[in-house]
Scaffold this motif. Sequence first.
Motif, mmCIF file in Angstrom:
data_model
loop_
_atom_site.group_PDB
_atom_site.id
_atom_site.type_symbol
_atom_site.label_atom_id
_atom_site.label_comp_id
_atom_site.label_asym_id
_atom_site.label_seq_id
_atom_site.Cartn_x
_atom_site.Cartn_y
_atom_site.Cartn_z
ATOM 1 N N THR A 117 0.542 -0.983 -0.009
ATOM 2 C CA THR A 117 -0.237 -0.294 0.173
ATOM 3 C C THR A 117 0.957 1.298 -0.033
ATOM 4 O O THR A 117 0.865 2.182 -0.855
ATOM 5 C CB THR A 117 -1.229 -0.195 1.175
ATOM 6 O OG1 THR A 117 -1.554 -1.304 1.539
ATOM 7 C CG2 THR A 117 -2.130 1.584 0.999
ATOM 8 N N LEU A 118 1.857 1.267 0.114
ATOM 9 C CA LEU A 118 2.885 2.078 0.688
ATOM 10 C C LEU A 118 2.995 2.546 -0.551
ATOM 11 O O LEU A 118 3.134 4.050 -0.737
ATOM 12 C CB LEU A 118 3.829 2.266 2.106
ATOM 13 C CG LEU A 118 3.369 2.576 3.251
ATOM 14 C CD1 LEU A 118 4.720 1.904 4.165
ATOM 15 C CD2 LEU A 118 2.701 3.446 3.734
ATOM 16 N N ALA A 145 0.080 9.227 4.973
ATOM 17 C CA ALA A 145 0.338 9.554 6.581
ATOM 18 C C ALA A 145 -0.546 8.590 7.169
ATOM 19 O O ALA A 145 -0.186 8.324 8.033
ATOM 20 C CB ALA A 145 -0.562 11.566 6.377
ATOM 21 N N SER A 146 -1.971 8.090 6.450
ATOM 22 C CA SER A 146 -2.732 7.276 7.253
ATOM 23 C C SER A 146 -2.795 6.447 6.668
ATOM 24 O O SER A 146 -1.838 5.322 8.368
ATOM 25 C CB SER A 146 -4.086 7.841 6.864
ATOM 26 O OG SER A 146 -4.341 8.754 6.699
ATOM 27 N N HIS A 147 -1.686 5.494 6.168
ATOM 28 C CA HIS A 147 -0.881 4.401 6.489
ATOM 29 C C HIS A 147 -0.192 4.123 6.444
ATOM 30 O O HIS A 147 0.864 3.129 6.976
ATOM 31 C CB HIS A 147 -1.378 4.216 4.590
ATOM 32 C CG HIS A 147 -2.464 3.291 4.153
ATOM 33 N ND1 HIS A 147 -3.044 2.347 4.333
ATOM 34 C CD2 HIS A 147 -3.627 3.833 3.739
ATOM 35 C CE1 HIS A 147 -4.572 1.858 3.957
ATOM 36 N NE2 HIS A 147 -4.686 2.959 3.744
ATOM 37 N N ILE A 148 1.583 5.333 6.422
ATOM 38 C CA ILE A 148 1.910 4.877 7.994
ATOM 39 C C ILE A 148 2.061 4.678 8.809
ATOM 40 O O ILE A 148 2.630 3.742 9.957
ATOM 41 C CB ILE A 148 3.677 6.240 7.294
ATOM 42 C CG1 ILE A 148 3.440 6.485 5.717
ATOM 43 C CG2 ILE A 148 3.978 6.636 8.731
ATOM 44 C CD1 ILE A 148 4.708 7.951 6.232
ATOM 45 N N ILE A 164 9.856 0.682 7.408
ATOM 46 C CA ILE A 164 9.269 1.929 6.456
ATOM 47 C C ILE A 164 10.220 2.543 5.267
ATOM 48 O O ILE A 164 9.916 3.532 4.330
ATOM 49 C CB ILE A 164 8.449 3.135 7.224
ATOM 50 C CG1 ILE A 164 7.625 1.828 7.722
ATOM 51 C CG2 ILE A 164 7.650 4.337 6.419
ATOM 52 C CD1 ILE A 164 6.718 3.125 9.401
ATOM 53 N N GLY A 165 11.391 3.586 6.132
ATOM 54 C CA GLY A 165 12.195 3.574 5.235
ATOM 55 C C GLY A 165 12.916 3.293 4.297
ATOM 56 O O GLY A 165 12.919 3.846 2.838
ATOM 57 N N ALA A 166 13.488 1.820 4.189
ATOM 58 C CA ALA A 166 14.117 0.968 3.421
ATOM 59 C C ALA A 166 12.638 0.796 2.235
ATOM 60 O O ALA A 166 12.803 0.826 1.322
ATOM 61 C CB ALA A 166 13.897 -0.311 3.701
ATOM 62 N N ALA A 167 10.710 0.559 3.002
ATOM 63 C CA ALA A 167 10.392 0.598 1.140
ATOM 64 C C ALA A 167 10.095 2.144 0.772
ATOM 65 O O ALA A 167 9.338 2.285 -0.727
ATOM 66 C CB ALA A 167 9.040 0.099 2.651
ATOM 67 N N LEU A 168 10.730 2.820 1.541
ATOM 68 C CA LEU A 168 10.247 4.231 0.912
ATOM 69 C C LEU A 168 11.388 5.124 -0.326
ATOM 70 O O LEU A 168 11.835 5.045 -1.059
ATOM 71 C CB LEU A 168 10.370 5.563 1.531
ATOM 72 C CG LEU A 168 8.737 5.856 2.303
ATOM 73 C CD1 LEU A 168 8.904 6.764 3.424
ATOM 74 C CD2 LEU A 168 7.928 5.534 1.351
ATOM 75 N N LEU A 169 12.469 3.733 0.334
ATOM 76 C CA LEU A 169 13.915 4.147 -0.384
ATOM 77 C C LEU A 169 14.019 3.054 -1.884
ATOM 78 O O LEU A 169 14.059 3.574 -3.454
ATOM 79 C CB LEU A 169 15.070 3.555 0.243
ATOM 80 C CG LEU A 169 16.278 3.736 -0.429
ATOM 81 C CD1 LEU A 169 16.965 5.633 -0.561
ATOM 82 C CD2 LEU A 169 17.907 2.921 0.906
ATOM 83 N N GLN A 170 12.455 1.836 -1.186
ATOM 84 C CA GLN A 170 12.509 1.191 -2.780
ATOM 85 C C GLN A 170 11.810 2.476 -3.898
ATOM 86 O O GLN A 170 11.634 1.904 -4.907
ATOM 87 C CB GLN A 170 11.883 0.354 -2.613
ATOM 88 C CG GLN A 170 11.579 -0.954 -3.488
ATOM 89 C CD GLN A 170 13.156 -2.104 -3.519
ATOM 90 O OE1 GLN A 170 14.084 -2.130 -2.871
ATOM 91 N NE2 GLN A 170 13.293 -3.177 -4.258
ATOM 92 N N VAL A 186 12.204 9.378 -8.328
ATOM 93 C CA VAL A 186 13.319 9.674 -7.120
ATOM 94 C C VAL A 186 11.750 11.507 -5.938
ATOM 95 O O VAL A 186 11.928 11.523 -5.277
ATOM 96 C CB VAL A 186 14.605 10.806 -6.832
ATOM 97 C CG1 VAL A 186 14.685 12.088 -6.252
ATOM 98 C CG2 VAL A 186 15.049 9.976 -7.724
ATOM 99 N N PRO A 187 11.292 11.981 -7.076
ATOM 100 C CA PRO A 187 10.204 13.206 -6.597
ATOM 101 C C PRO A 187 9.315 13.385 -5.530
ATOM 102 O O PRO A 187 8.663 13.214 -4.706
ATOM 103 C CB PRO A 187 10.438 14.138 -8.024
ATOM 104 C CG PRO A 187 11.112 13.863 -9.009
ATOM 105 C CD PRO A 187 11.610 12.690 -8.789
ATOM 106 N N ALA A 188 9.476 11.868 -6.048
ATOM 107 C CA ALA A 188 7.572 11.309 -5.041
ATOM 108 C C ALA A 188 8.127 10.678 -4.577
ATOM 109 O O ALA A 188 7.284 10.381 -3.431
ATOM 110 C CB ALA A 188 7.088 9.676 -6.190
ATOM 111 N N ALA A 189 9.432 9.934 -4.112
ATOM 112 C CA ALA A 189 9.849 9.707 -2.968
ATOM 113 C C ALA A 189 10.212 10.492 -1.535
ATOM 114 O O ALA A 189 10.516 10.231 -0.959
ATOM 115 C CB ALA A 189 11.356 8.066 -3.160
#
Length: 370
Positions: free
Chosen positions: A309-310, A323-326, A339-345, A352-355
């Motif tokens: 979902t993230l 924000a709700s799903h974090i 969570i940080g590792a998922a966002l880095l993926q 990169v702008p989306a991340a």
Amino acid sequence: MPHHTTEGPDTAPPLLLGPSLGTSTALWDAVAPELSAAHRVVRWDLPGHGRSPADLIGPGATVAELAGLVLALADSLGVDRFAYAGVSLGGAVGLHLAAHHPQRVTRLAAICTSAHFGGAGPWRQRAATVRREGLAALAESAPQRWFTPGFTVPALVADLRAADPGAYAACCDALAAYDLREAMASIVAPTLVIAGREDPATPPAHAREIADAVPDAWLMELAGASHLAPAERPAAVTAALRAHFAAPARAEGGGMAVRRAVLGDAHVDRAQADATPFTARFQDFISRYAWGEIWTDPTLSRRERSLITLTALVAHGHLDELASHIRAARRNGLTPEEIGAALLQTAVYCGVPAANSAFAVAQRVLAEEE
């Protein structure tokens, strides 16, 4: 109070796991972590086993006394209603709870257990032998009783060696006095019965007797499994338990219970309060379909669903939902590092702008939590 361990989100539905005679919470080591993705898993030790005090029971103990210890443990944790899975003696405790305290047990899994364990004589004899000679001889022969030929789990055999002989003998007294056959038909909790096809201690016929007596019970026989199926066939047991214990959510208000468990009461209450005649059908749709069908499917754990979902929310730039799903991901057991590792993926596959925007949202949410 019995020694216990807890795993999983505090807001998740509680699931208690009961051990077999002679073992400890380690019996569930290969199963509990996966179950804790969707449940608040509580493992407990029998008296004199693992880290539980030996003086919780004494000579002439009963399964009802052991069930009382479990209820006291649940009360101490603030747990009113819970799902329960137990092996052998732990399964007998679960059957007793479901029969005599139906208001406490939501769903039950009885694994390699029985409504009676072959009569009082052999158990009284074993209790007398253990009180006289200790547990060394039983530990030597345990692998033959517990596992199929060529398989063993040394840590569980070590649990038996380390158990208190007096408390072990008292548990034998409880098994000698136990016979739940007359009460089985009164069990109303949805029940899954699992048998090991090569189990000499509680052969499949015992499981079939339970399944025939408990209304609408399901029976599963595992090939290549003996008495301690969660240790010998953990993947099969895990899959069966995940499916069985996930089932209630589909019937609870179209998934509203899961929606609240994942997103939190405050978020759902706001959504419900803001609903209008124009949006009411949409609110009902997401509760029934997204939360009542997709999020309750046991194929993926809630942790896995949070990660997916993230990623999807980052890809489409849905930052408010992100924000709700974090927050939901934290409730589902994900750490800030995960969570940080998922966002880095997502920086690699979503841009990169989306991340970058996603990291800003996540940093704000995690800081608010702290």
